[in-house]
Design an enzyme around this catalytic site. Structure first.
Site, PDB file in Angstrom:
ATOM      1  CE  LYS A 225      12.295  42.379  52.715  1.00 48.82           C
ATOM      2  NZ  LYS A 225      12.977  42.105  53.983  1.00 48.82           N
ATOM      3  NE  ARG A 260      16.210  36.093  50.852  1.00 50.34           N
ATOM      4  CZ  ARG A 260      15.082  36.531  50.277  1.00 50.34           C
ATOM      5  NH1 ARG A 260      14.773  37.818  50.317  1.00 50.34           N
ATOM      6  NH2 ARG A 260      14.270  35.683  49.668  1.00 50.34           N
TER       7      ARG A 260
END
Length: 285
Positions: A225, A260
Site C-alpha cells: 500500500k 492478505r
C-alpha cells in the site's frame, strides 16, 4: 458492548475448516484486472493467473483471493457481467478439494453468487455488505464465510478513525447476521488505505487489537500500500515487500488472524520466524 472473541475455525461450504487458532493464515492475492494499483495487467491470461495462484499456494498461501475489479483510488467501475467473465475461468480452473480455499473479492451479489457456484468458498467484500446488502444473502445461502472490510468514499482527517471503523463494521455484521451468516463465520478488516489518511492507517494497525471488541477474527491487508511507500520512499509497489512484512508482523502481534499479501514467500518465512521466537517450545532443534 465488547464481544468475546473466540477463534476457532471458518467452516467452508465443502466442509473444510480453516483453523484460526494455530497460527496466522496467509491470503495470497490474484488480481485478474488491467488496472489494480500494484499488479494490474500483469496476469494477461487465464493460464497466467492459474500459474500465479498455484505458485502462491506452493509458497505458503492458505487462501487465494481472486478479484476482477480494481479497488484502487480513481478506479473505473465495471458491471457484474464483465467482472464475472474475468474471475470465473480462474476460479473454475483452480477449485477443488485439492486446492487451497478461494475467496472472491467483490462487492456485487451477482458476482459472489457466480463465484461460489464455480467453486469459491469465501466472500471478501471491501464494502462490508453496505454497497449491496444482498451479497450477505448470497453468502448465507451458500454457507460461505464473509470478510467484511471498512471503507469510506472520502478521507476526513478530523474523525476518530477507530470509532468510525468499529461503528461501520458493527453495521456490516448486523447486515450479515440478519441475512443468516453466523457471527462465527465473519472476519473483519479495517481497510488500510481505503478512505484514510496516512496517520489514520498507521493508527489502525497500531490499535488493531481494539477490533476484538467486534467479536470476530481480524484480517490485515497493508501489502504494497501507499502507506508503506510513504514511509520507505519506495514508489514502486512491488518494491514495498519488506515494509509490508514489517506492518503485517506488527499486526499479527496485535491479534491479526489472517494476513492478505501479494508476496507470499517472504511473509511465510517471516511468520515462521515470528512464531519460533514467540513459541520456542514448538521449535525442534
Amino acid at each position: 458492548m465488547a464481544q468475546a472473541l473466540v477463534l476457532t475455525a471458518l467452516v467452508l461450504p465443502d466442509g473444510r475448516r480453516l483453523d484460526l487458532d494455530a497460527r496466522p493464515l496467509l491470503m495470497g492475492v490474484v488480481n485478474v484486472t488491467p488496472d489494480s494499483f500494484s499488479d494490474g495487467g500483469l496476469l494477461q491470461s487465464v493460464d497466467d493467473a492459474l500459474a500465479h495462484a498455484r505458485t502462491l499456494v506452493e509458497e505458503g498461501a492458505d487462501i487465494v483471493d481472486i478479484g476482477g475489479e480494481s479497488t484502487r483510488p480513481g478506479h473505473a467501475a465495471i458491471d457484474a457481467a464483465t467482472e464475472i467473465a474475468r474471475v470465473l475461468p480462474v476460479i473454475g480452473g483452480l477449485s477443488g478439494s485439492s486446492f487451497a480455499p478461494i475467496s472472491i473479492d467483490t462487492s456485487k451479489a451477482q458476482v459472489a453468487d457466480a463465484a461460489l457456484k464455480a467453486g469459491a468458498a469465501i466472500v471478501n467484500d471491501v464494502w462490508g455488505c453496505q454497497r449491496e446488502p444482498a451479497i450477505a444473502d448470497v453468502a448465507a445461502r451458500h454457507g460461505a464465510p464473509m470478510i467484511l472490510m471498512h471503507n469510506r468514499e472520502t478521507i476526513d482527517a478530523g474523525i476518530d478513525i477507530l470509532d468510525d471503523v468499529l461503528r461501520f463494521l458493527e453495521r456490516s455484521i448486523v447486515i450479515a447476521t440478519k441475512a443468516g451468516v453466523p457471527r462465527s463465520q465473519i472476519v473483519v478488516d479495517p481497510g488500510i488505505g481505503f478512505g484514510k489518511t496516512q496517520t489514520q492507517n498507521l493508527s489502525l494497525i497500531r490499535d488493531l487489537d481494539r477490533l476484538a471488541e467486534l467479536g470476530c477474527p481480524v484480517l490485515l491487508g497493508a501489502s504494497r500500500k501507499s502507506t508503506i511507500g510513504r514511509i520507505t520512499g519506495q514508489t514502486v509497489p512491488a518494491e514495498r515487500v519488506a515494509g509490508s512484512i514489517a506492518a503485517h508482523l506488527f499486526g499479527v502481534s496485535r491479534g491479526a488472524a489472517i494476513i492478505r499479501a501479494h508476496d507470499v514467500r517472504g511473509h511465510s518465512d517471516a511468520l515462521k520466524v515470528w512464531a519460533a521466537i514467540r513459541e520456542p517450545a514448538k521449535v525442534t532443534s
